[in-house]
Scaffold this motif. Sequence first.
Motif, PDB file in Angstrom:
ATOM      1  N   THR A  17     -95.046 -22.247  10.954  1.00 50.26           N
ATOM      2  CA  THR A  17     -94.712 -20.832  10.834  1.00 50.26           C
ATOM      3  C   THR A  17     -95.512 -20.183   9.713  1.00 50.26           C
ATOM      4  OG1 THR A  17     -92.879 -21.189   9.298  1.00 50.26           O
ATOM      5  CG2 THR A  17     -92.340 -21.174  11.647  1.00 50.26           C
ATOM      6  N   LEU A  18     -95.703 -18.893   9.877  1.00 52.34           N
ATOM      7  CA  LEU A  18     -96.243 -18.062   8.801  1.00 52.34           C
ATOM      8  C   LEU A  18     -95.740 -16.651   9.042  1.00 52.34           C
ATOM      9  CD1 LEU A  18     -98.724 -16.007   9.832  1.00 52.34           C
ATOM     10  CD2 LEU A  18     -99.958 -18.145   9.896  1.00 52.34           C
ATOM     11  N   ARG A  19     -95.835 -15.843   8.021  1.00 51.05           N
ATOM     12  CA  ARG A  19     -95.392 -14.466   8.129  1.00 51.05           C
ATOM     13  C   ARG A  19     -96.539 -13.510   7.797  1.00 51.05           C
ATOM     14  NH1 ARG A  19     -89.118 -14.260   6.005  1.00 51.05           N
ATOM     15  NH2 ARG A  19     -88.324 -15.599   7.682  1.00 51.05           N
ATOM     16  N   ALA A  20     -96.489 -12.371   8.469  1.00 52.19           N
ATOM     17  CA  ALA A  20     -97.481 -11.320   8.234  1.00 52.19           C
ATOM     18  C   ALA A  20     -96.742  -9.992   8.145  1.00 52.19           C
ATOM     19  CB  ALA A  20     -98.501 -11.291   9.367  1.00 52.19           C
ATOM     20  N   VAL A  21     -97.326  -9.077   7.398  1.00 49.12           N
ATOM     21  CA  VAL A  21     -96.747  -7.746   7.229  1.00 49.12           C
ATOM     22  C   VAL A  21     -97.578  -6.771   8.053  1.00 49.12           C
ATOM     23  CG1 VAL A  21     -96.137  -5.940   5.565  1.00 49.12           C
ATOM     24  CG2 VAL A  21     -95.983  -8.359   4.907  1.00 49.12           C
ATOM     25  N   VAL A  22     -96.907  -5.914   8.804  1.00 50.21           N
ATOM     26  CA  VAL A  22     -97.592  -4.934   9.646  1.00 50.21           C
ATOM     27  C   VAL A  22     -98.194  -3.851   8.760  1.00 50.21           C
ATOM     28  CG1 VAL A  22     -97.317  -3.276  11.541  1.00 50.21           C
ATOM     29  CG2 VAL A  22     -95.999  -5.430  11.531  1.00 50.21           C
ATOM     30  N   ARG A  23     -99.473  -3.549   9.014  1.00 48.56           N
ATOM     31  CA  ARG A  23    -100.170  -2.482   8.256  1.00 48.56           C
ATOM     32  C   ARG A  23     -99.741  -1.116   8.749  1.00 48.56           C
ATOM     33  NH1 ARG A  23    -104.494  -4.704   5.323  1.00 48.56           N
ATOM     34  NH2 ARG A  23    -105.104  -6.723   6.098  1.00 48.56           N
ATOM     35  N   ALA A  64     -93.616 -14.488  18.377  1.00 45.08           N
ATOM     36  CA  ALA A  64     -93.552 -13.563  17.243  1.00 45.08           C
ATOM     37  C   ALA A  64     -92.136 -13.024  17.128  1.00 45.08           C
ATOM     38  CB  ALA A  64     -94.536 -12.416  17.447  1.00 45.08           C
ATOM     39  N   PHE A  65     -91.630 -13.030  15.893  1.00 38.10           N
ATOM     40  CA  PHE A  65     -90.282 -12.539  15.620  1.00 38.10           C
ATOM     41  C   PHE A  65     -90.335 -11.511  14.496  1.00 38.10           C
ATOM     42  CE2 PHE A  65     -89.858 -16.863  17.157  1.00 38.10           C
ATOM     43  CZ  PHE A  65     -88.889 -16.735  18.138  1.00 38.10           C
ATOM     44  N   ARG A  66     -89.576 -10.443  14.665  1.00 44.66           N
ATOM     45  CA  ARG A  66     -89.427  -9.463  13.588  1.00 44.66           C
ATOM     46  C   ARG A  66     -88.367 -10.003  12.643  1.00 44.66           C
ATOM     47  NH1 ARG A  66     -87.668  -3.544  15.225  1.00 44.66           N
ATOM     48  NH2 ARG A  66     -86.085  -4.840  16.197  1.00 44.66           N
ATOM     49  N   VAL A  67     -88.651  -9.982  11.344  1.00 48.02           N
ATOM     50  CA  VAL A  67     -87.715 -10.477  10.337  1.00 48.02           C
ATOM     51  C   VAL A  67     -86.853  -9.309   9.875  1.00 48.02           C
ATOM     52  CG1 VAL A  67     -87.481 -11.595   8.083  1.00 48.02           C
ATOM     53  CG2 VAL A  67     -89.388 -12.226   9.601  1.00 48.02           C
ATOM     54  N   ILE A  68     -85.546  -9.454  10.073  1.00 45.48           N
ATOM     55  CA  ILE A  68     -84.587  -8.427   9.668  1.00 45.48           C
ATOM     56  C   ILE A  68     -83.817  -8.961   8.460  1.00 45.48           C
ATOM     57  CG2 ILE A  68     -82.601  -7.023  10.371  1.00 45.48           C
ATOM     58  CD1 ILE A  68     -85.141  -6.505  12.032  1.00 45.48           C
ATOM     59  N   THR A  69     -83.903  -8.242   7.355  1.00 47.67           N
ATOM     60  CA  THR A  69     -83.205  -8.631   6.125  1.00 47.67           C
ATOM     61  C   THR A  69     -81.975  -7.746   5.967  1.00 47.67           C
ATOM     62  OG1 THR A  69     -85.324  -9.221   5.132  1.00 47.67           O
ATOM     63  CG2 THR A  69     -83.474  -8.965   3.633  1.00 47.67           C
ATOM     64  N   THR A  70     -80.824  -8.383   5.710  1.00 40.29           N
ATOM     65  CA  THR A  70     -79.577  -7.635   5.528  1.00 40.29           C
ATOM     66  C   THR A  70     -78.901  -8.059   4.231  1.00 40.29           C
ATOM     67  OG1 THR A  70     -78.338  -9.255   6.825  1.00 40.29           O
ATOM     68  CG2 THR A  70     -79.191  -7.354   8.013  1.00 40.29           C
ATOM     69  N   GLN A  71     -78.087  -7.163   3.717  1.00 38.25           N
ATOM     70  CA  GLN A  71     -77.297  -7.417   2.511  1.00 38.25           C
ATOM     71  C   GLN A  71     -75.822  -7.368   2.900  1.00 38.25           C
ATOM     72  OE1 GLN A  71     -77.950  -7.747  -0.869  1.00 38.25           O
ATOM     73  NE2 GLN A  71     -80.163  -7.611  -0.817  1.00 38.25           N
ATOM     74  N   GLU A  72     -75.098  -8.454   2.621  1.00 34.43           N
ATOM     75  CA  GLU A  72     -73.664  -8.477   2.861  1.00 34.43           C
ATOM     76  C   GLU A  72     -72.980  -9.171   1.692  1.00 34.43           C
ATOM     77  OE1 GLU A  72     -72.223  -9.903   6.633  1.00 34.43           O
ATOM     78  OE2 GLU A  72     -73.971  -9.086   7.664  1.00 34.43           O
ATOM     79  N   LYS A 123     -92.979  -1.814  13.119  1.00 39.17           N
ATOM     80  CA  LYS A 123     -93.499  -0.642  12.411  1.00 39.17           C
ATOM     81  C   LYS A 123     -94.192  -1.097  11.121  1.00 39.17           C
ATOM     82  CE  LYS A 123     -89.846   2.392  14.138  1.00 39.17           C
ATOM     83  NZ  LYS A 123     -89.227   1.509  15.077  1.00 39.17           N
ATOM     84  N   PRO A 124     -95.071  -0.258  10.581  1.00 44.90           N
ATOM     85  CA  PRO A 124     -95.723  -0.600   9.318  1.00 44.90           C
ATOM     86  C   PRO A 124     -94.710  -0.974   8.243  1.00 44.90           C
ATOM     87  CG  PRO A 124     -96.778   1.305  10.285  1.00 44.90           C
ATOM     88  CD  PRO A 124     -95.546   1.018  11.118  1.00 44.90           C
ATOM     89  N   GLY A 125     -95.029  -2.030   7.514  1.00 44.84           N
ATOM     90  CA  GLY A 125     -94.166  -2.520   6.448  1.00 44.84           C
ATOM     91  C   GLY A 125     -93.209  -3.608   6.896  1.00 44.84           C
ATOM     92  N   GLN A 126     -92.994  -3.737   8.203  1.00 42.22           N
ATOM     93  CA  GLN A 126     -92.096  -4.779   8.686  1.00 42.22           C
ATOM     94  C   GLN A 126     -92.806  -6.138   8.683  1.00 42.22           C
ATOM     95  OE1 GLN A 126     -90.749  -3.027  12.466  1.00 42.22           O
ATOM     96  NE2 GLN A 126     -88.742  -2.756  11.504  1.00 42.22           N
ATOM     97  N   VAL A 127     -91.998  -7.181   8.563  1.00 46.00           N
ATOM     98  CA  VAL A 127     -92.514  -8.552   8.507  1.00 46.00           C
ATOM     99  C   VAL A 127     -92.338  -9.198   9.875  1.00 46.00           C
ATOM    100  CG1 VAL A 127     -92.257 -10.810   7.412  1.00 46.00           C
ATOM    101  CG2 VAL A 127     -91.975  -8.725   6.049  1.00 46.00           C
TER     102      VAL A 127
END
Length: 169
Positions: free
Chosen positions: A163-169, A31-39, A54-58
Motif C-alpha cells: 500500500t501507499l497513499r497519495a494526495v489529490v492535487r 484505490a480507496f478514498r481515506v476518510i478521517t473522522t473524529q469521535e 477532490k483536491p486535498g483528499q488522500v
Amino acid sequence: MKPKLLWTALCALIGLALAQVSGEVKLELKAFRVITTQESGKTSEKLEPALDVKPGQVVEYRLEASNTTDRPLSRVALTIPIPKNTYYQALSAQPLQYKGGLTVPEFSFDSGQSFGKAPLKRKVRVSENGQEVEKELEVKPEEYTHVRWVIPQLGARETVVLTLRAVVR
C-alpha cells in the motif's frame, strides 16, 4: 476528480504495474478514498472506493500480487506508479514484512528510470560566485513518480499486499 478520469488513471496504473512482472504474477490494484473522522476525541480512518475524489483528499492504493504458479518466484519487482494528478504522501509506503524478511520500498523521481531508497538525491548545476558547480539536493517525496518493492522470493501460490497513499492535487 471525475469518476471516468479516475477509472482511466487506475487502468493506466494497472497496465504499468503489469509491465513490471511476468504473467506468473496476478496483480490487482484498488484505490480507496481515506476518510478521517473524529469521535470522542479519537481520530479514526475508514476506506471507501475512490469513485470521486477532490483536491486535498488522500487516496490509498493497494496492490495485491499473487504468485499463480506452483513454484517460488525470485526477485519479483512490484511497482506502483504515482498518478500525475496526485503526489506521494511521505512515509506512507511501508516496508513489507514477509517470510521473516523485510523488503524496503524504493522510490523514483524520474518516471521509473532509476530507483533508490529514501531520501533520494538529485544532482543539479548551479552558479555560485560566478562559477558553475554541481550540487546534490534532496528530492522531496512530493516529486516521487513511482514506488517499488523487490521481493527476494514470492512463494508458490502466495499473495502479498502493498500500500501507499497519495494526495489529490
